[in-house]
Scaffold this active site. Structure first.
Site, short mmCIF file in Angstrom:
data_model
loop_
_atom_site.label_atom_id
_atom_site.label_comp_id
_atom_site.label_asym_id
_atom_site.label_seq_id
_atom_site.Cartn_x
_atom_site.Cartn_y
_atom_site.Cartn_z
N SER A 136 0.82 -1.20 0.00
CA SER A 136 0.00 0.00 0.00
C SER A 136 0.87 1.27 0.00
O SER A 136 1.62 1.49 -0.94
CB SER A 136 -0.96 -0.03 1.20
OG SER A 136 -1.98 0.93 1.05
N LYS A 188 -21.73 17.24 5.88
CA LYS A 188 -20.75 17.58 6.91
C LYS A 188 -20.42 16.36 7.76
O LYS A 188 -19.29 16.19 8.21
CB LYS A 188 -21.29 18.71 7.80
CG LYS A 188 -20.26 19.23 8.80
CD LYS A 188 -19.04 19.78 8.09
CE LYS A 188 -17.98 20.27 9.08
NZ LYS A 188 -16.75 20.71 8.40
#
Length: 313
Positions: A136, A188
């Site tokens: 990764s 949000k």
């Protein structure tokens, strides 16, 4: 006359006791001094090894070895960069060998260090060796350097992006915990720990966070490895690979750390007109070492017996 003799004998006895007490005091003092000297030796050795005395690095040509063996975070990258900056200014440090054993981590930190390595190699050569894992974000970083050398059993790849999400709603209900956030803006709060993500939330996170990050990952590695996005995607679906499975694609060379060091020695000797045997490998510590403290103990020792037996009334 008898009284005078008795007084004389008494005085001799008291003088003998005084001398014995004085001798005990000297023995105790000598023992304490020895303990302090021993502590000083420990501290001086620590300072030398830690670099506080400024004489820890070799005075002869060397290759600096950095073991990159932590999860990738901004703090960890800053620590590595700080060490590498010091090496950049050290004329005796001819090259850097980075040994990777990391599962990955922050995409941003990985991208920053990838760019840092590319710039760093303009001044000083960096070698990378994947010992056990560069997955990764770890692979994101090593792709900046060529050739990528790896142990045949090392794990590479895992090119992908993940955002873990744990749902604790049932547990929270049992404990009487509720979520009561106050937000402005529909997205949000894109996700909650108290419930599974809805299809709309997953779509939003995929399009605004996960996929853009993944595309950045692909573009950087494809450019670094000089490979097309189409070809790279075959190996970029999150799978991990044993290094010798992807030689010529994700890895350039299969070797061992011992042989890699031998080859680096030869290359450095040739480039700087030195003898290979004169080139050493110096391991750069990334650990924060705490200062030792003075701890003088008399417990469980002959000193304790002497102290307890001493009475200076």
């Amino acid at each position: 006359m008898s009284n005078l003799y008795n007084e004389s004998e008494k005085l001799k006895a008291e003088l003998k006791i005084f001398k014995l007490k004085s001798l005990k005091e000297k023995i105790i003092l000598f023992g304490v001094i020895l303990l302090i000297l021993a502590e000083l030796v420990v501290v001086v050795n620590f300072l030398k090894k830690s670099g506080f005395l400024g004489a820890t690095k070799p005075h002869n040509p060397y290759v600096a070895v950095i073991n990159f063996n932590k999860e990738i975070t901004v703090d960890y990258i800053n620590k590595v960069e700080s060490k590498m900056q010091a090496l950049k200014n050290d004329k005796n440090a001819k090259e850097v060998l980075m040994v990777f054993n990391t599962p990955g981590g922050s995409p941003s930190a990985s991208d920053e260090f990838n760019a840092y390595l590319k710039d760093y190699t303009k001044t000083k050569k960096v070698n990378v060796y994947v010992e056990s894992m560069a997955a990764s974000g770890g692979y994101y970083i090593v792709s900046a350097i060529k050739p990528i050398i790896a142990n045949k059993n090392a794990v590479v790849g895992s090119i992908g992006v993940i955002m873990p999400h744990y749902v604790i709603g049932k547990l929270a209900k049992k404990l009487g915990i509720e979520s009561d956030d106050i937000t402005v803006g529909k997205y949000k709060k894109p996700i909650s720990l108290f419930e599974k993500a809805s299809t709309e939330q997953k779509k939003y996170l995929y399009s605004h966070l996960l996929n853009p990050t993944y595309q950045n990952f692909l573009n950087v590695v494809a450019n670094d490895r000089n490979i097309s996005i189409k070809k790279l995607k075959i190996y970029a679906d999150g799978k991990i690979y044993i290094a010798n499975q992807v030689k010529g694609i994700l890895v350039d060379k299969i070797s061992t750390l011992v042989q890699t060091k031998i080859n680096i020695k030869k290359e450095v000797a040739k480039r700087f007109k030195l003898r290979p045997k004169d080139i050493k490998f110096y391991r750069v510590s990334l650990n924060d070492r705490k200062m030792p403290f003075f701890k003088i103990e008399v417990e469980n020792s002959t000193l304790k017996t002497l102290v307890n037996g001493l009475n200076l009334k």
